[in-house]
Scaffold this motif. Sequence first.
Motif, PDB file in Angstrom:
ATOM      1  N   UNK A  46      79.006  89.582  54.285  1.00 38.97           N
ATOM      2  CA  UNK A  46      78.593  88.182  54.455  1.00 38.97           C
ATOM      3  C   UNK A  46      79.322  87.294  53.457  1.00 38.97           C
ATOM      4  N   UNK A  47      79.545  87.814  52.241  1.00 42.31           N
ATOM      5  CA  UNK A  47      80.334  87.095  51.236  1.00 42.31           C
ATOM      6  C   UNK A  47      81.458  88.011  50.762  1.00 42.31           C
ATOM      7  N   UNK A  48      82.477  87.418  50.172  1.00 41.97           N
ATOM      8  CA  UNK A  48      83.579  88.181  49.604  1.00 41.97           C
ATOM      9  C   UNK A  48      83.615  87.914  48.106  1.00 41.97           C
ATOM     10  N   UNK A  49      83.460  88.967  47.329  1.00 39.63           N
ATOM     11  CA  UNK A  49      83.487  88.832  45.883  1.00 39.63           C
ATOM     12  C   UNK A  49      84.918  88.832  45.369  1.00 39.63           C
ATOM     13  N   UNK A  50      85.129  88.195  44.242  1.00 34.01           N
ATOM     14  CA  UNK A  50      86.471  88.126  43.657  1.00 34.01           C
ATOM     15  C   UNK A  50      86.836  89.395  42.902  1.00 34.01           C
ATOM     16  N   UNK A  51      85.885  90.312  42.734  1.00 32.69           N
ATOM     17  CA  UNK A  51      86.130  91.593  42.078  1.00 32.69           C
ATOM     18  C   UNK A  51      85.607  92.694  42.994  1.00 32.69           C
ATOM     19  N   UNK A  52      86.082  93.930  42.834  1.00 31.40           N
ATOM     20  CA  UNK A  52      85.585  95.017  43.678  1.00 31.40           C
ATOM     21  C   UNK A  52      84.068  95.160  43.605  1.00 31.40           C
ATOM     22  N   UNK A  53      83.484  95.495  44.730  1.00 30.49           N
ATOM     23  CA  UNK A  53      82.033  95.563  44.853  1.00 30.49           C
ATOM     24  C   UNK A  53      81.401  96.559  43.886  1.00 30.49           C
ATOM     25  N   UNK A  54      82.015  97.734  43.742  1.00 26.30           N
ATOM     26  CA  UNK A  54      81.430  98.745  42.857  1.00 26.30           C
ATOM     27  C   UNK A  54      81.498  98.325  41.387  1.00 26.30           C
ATOM     28  N   UNK A  55      82.570  97.602  41.011  1.00 28.90           N
ATOM     29  CA  UNK A  55      82.665  97.094  39.643  1.00 28.90           C
ATOM     30  C   UNK A  55      81.600  96.030  39.387  1.00 28.90           C
ATOM     31  N   UNK A  56      81.405  95.159  40.341  1.00 29.48           N
ATOM     32  CA  UNK A  56      80.367  94.127  40.222  1.00 29.48           C
ATOM     33  C   UNK A  56      79.003  94.772  40.017  1.00 29.48           C
ATOM     34  N   UNK A  57      78.712  95.804  40.806  1.00 29.88           N
ATOM     35  CA  UNK A  57      77.397  96.449  40.764  1.00 29.88           C
ATOM     36  C   UNK A  57      77.141  97.077  39.402  1.00 29.88           C
ATOM     37  N   UNK A  58      78.097  97.861  38.888  1.00 36.33           N
ATOM     38  CA  UNK A  58      77.897  98.550  37.623  1.00 36.33           C
ATOM     39  C   UNK A  58      77.891  97.579  36.452  1.00 36.33           C
ATOM     40  N   UNK A  59      78.828  96.622  36.439  1.00 33.03           N
ATOM     41  CA  UNK A  59      78.917  95.713  35.288  1.00 33.03           C
ATOM     42  C   UNK A  59      77.655  94.866  35.154  1.00 33.03           C
ATOM     43  N   UNK A  60      77.198  94.288  36.262  1.00 35.05           N
ATOM     44  CA  UNK A  60      76.029  93.409  36.181  1.00 35.05           C
ATOM     45  C   UNK A  60      74.793  94.168  35.718  1.00 35.05           C
ATOM     46  N   UNK A  61      74.598  95.378  36.247  1.00 33.75           N
ATOM     47  CA  UNK A  61      73.414  96.131  35.849  1.00 33.75           C
ATOM     48  C   UNK A  61      73.513  96.612  34.404  1.00 33.75           C
ATOM     49  N   UNK A  62      74.684  97.113  34.011  1.00 34.78           N
ATOM     50  CA  UNK A  62      74.815  97.695  32.670  1.00 34.78           C
ATOM     51  C   UNK A  62      74.796  96.644  31.581  1.00 34.78           C
ATOM     52  N   UNK A  63      75.610  95.587  31.716  1.00 33.01           N
ATOM     53  CA  UNK A  63      75.840  94.675  30.602  1.00 33.01           C
ATOM     54  C   UNK A  63      75.121  93.336  30.713  1.00 33.01           C
ATOM     55  N   UNK A  64      74.613  93.010  31.894  1.00 35.13           N
ATOM     56  CA  UNK A  64      73.890  91.741  32.041  1.00 35.13           C
ATOM     57  C   UNK A  64      72.396  91.961  32.232  1.00 35.13           C
ATOM     58  N   UNK A  65      72.012  93.025  32.946  1.00 40.28           N
ATOM     59  CA  UNK A  65      70.596  93.278  33.213  1.00 40.28           C
ATOM     60  C   UNK A  65      70.009  94.243  32.180  1.00 40.28           C
ATOM     61  N   UNK A  66      70.427  95.509  32.215  1.00 38.03           N
ATOM     62  CA  UNK A  66      69.807  96.515  31.345  1.00 38.03           C
ATOM     63  C   UNK A  66      70.014  96.211  29.868  1.00 38.03           C
ATOM     64  N   UNK A  67      71.204  95.750  29.500  1.00 33.77           N
ATOM     65  CA  UNK A  67      71.460  95.448  28.086  1.00 33.77           C
ATOM     66  C   UNK A  67      70.479  94.395  27.580  1.00 33.77           C
ATOM     67  N   UNK A  68      70.241  93.353  28.361  1.00 36.45           N
ATOM     68  CA  UNK A  68      69.326  92.298  27.915  1.00 36.45           C
ATOM     69  C   UNK A  68      67.886  92.792  27.852  1.00 36.45           C
ATOM     70  N   UNK A  69      67.487  93.602  28.815  1.00 41.62           N
ATOM     71  CA  UNK A  69      66.126  94.133  28.784  1.00 41.62           C
ATOM     72  C   UNK A  69      65.919  94.997  27.538  1.00 41.62           C
ATOM     73  N   UNK A  70      66.938  95.766  27.167  1.00 45.64           N
ATOM     74  CA  UNK A  70      66.818  96.568  25.957  1.00 45.64           C
ATOM     75  C   UNK A  70      66.842  95.704  24.704  1.00 45.64           C
TER      76      UNK A  70
END
Length: 401
Positions: A46-70
């Motif tokens: 439905x949308x086209x990301x400017x970066x590969x989908x798998x990179x988007x998924x891992x980076x956002x969860x690791x460094x934007x979501x989980x890192x902040x929760x910790x």
Amino acid sequence: MITFSTHPPVKPKSYFLSQPHQPFFLFGLLWAILSMVLFILSHKGIIILSIPENEFHLYTLAFIVFAQLFHGFLFTTFPRFCTSMAIPRDVYVRIVWLYQLSAAAFFIGALTSSWIVLIAMIGVLFAHAMALFTLHWVYKIGQSPLKQDPYWILVAHGIGIAAHTLWIIAFGIRFLGVSYEWLSLISPVIVNLFLIFLTFSVAQRMIPFFSHSIESRTPRFVSIVFVLFVLKTLFSVFAFSLAEAIVSIFLSLYLLKEFLRWKLPLFRSPAIVWVLHLALFWLPIGLFIGACAQILETVYGISLLFMGIHLLVLGFLTTVLIGFGTRVTLGHSGQPPHADALAISLFWWTQVVLLSRIALSVDTAFGSTHPWIFDIASATWIVLFIVWGWRYGRILVYGKK
């Protein structure tokens, strides 16, 4: 007679920023929902990301979501681990807003330009480094004579910073026309030595304490687990799948033996505690099942779509965060850390998130194409964080009412 004060009125400070866990938890929730929504839309074309989908998924969860929760949890509890003063409000507020500005820029860049993504990632890295520097400062000034557990937490964060830096370098050199398969080299480090080992370092300290376990831990327990995780990661980086599976099985049995020795009351505890027991045992179970899945993939040439990683990240890490997040939110707002019926439902719902993701892996292994399983797996994650935010978001913003 009217008197006038010569002192300017003091502007009241926002309750929302009065404790570090509040903004980190709330923004972590928002980015967790947004990242999954964009991942779903990208996966469906439905949308086209400017970066590969798998990179988007891992980076956002690791460094934007989980890192902040910790950060939210550690900025509150780490000073107690070290017997130190609390982290000043001005310090953590700067880190909070740098994270949010950089995260917002990342998501905008993911929809528009990879150049914006690169700049945003540098901002997230700076925020991550500031958080680690703050924790290290607390560690240095702390008066506690026992700092082994804080030390390993810093080690995990240091590895996370190193992996984060390598990610940005690898991402940046693409603009020079240099491209190679680097994600498979960095992702095991991020998952095993940053996310999972960091979660383990906190959990093995806090869960026995919450459970009133009086059993002492095996000497050098954490250091042995760290060495085994390093071996598992190295074998993964060099694609020695069977060797990695053997290490994972050995690690799972070692962890299970130690956890059983602690004589935790398991489901005889209040729900706010037994959910942490459930999370703790997902670590050896996830490692063992993940190793078996890895052997099946190697022998039969099938794909289980990263089942082992999701067993650890959803079964262990996410369940720990939901349990800790609920306890900290209630306890630091002056309420007893008691799980009501909705909280207990969310604890079990976290397991539904995991099981739906396992179903997607199994479906893929049999060569099936049932997109509705992907939809269910993704939707359960979104529902988890929406409902948790609806239940506890008001407490994070306004406190107890």
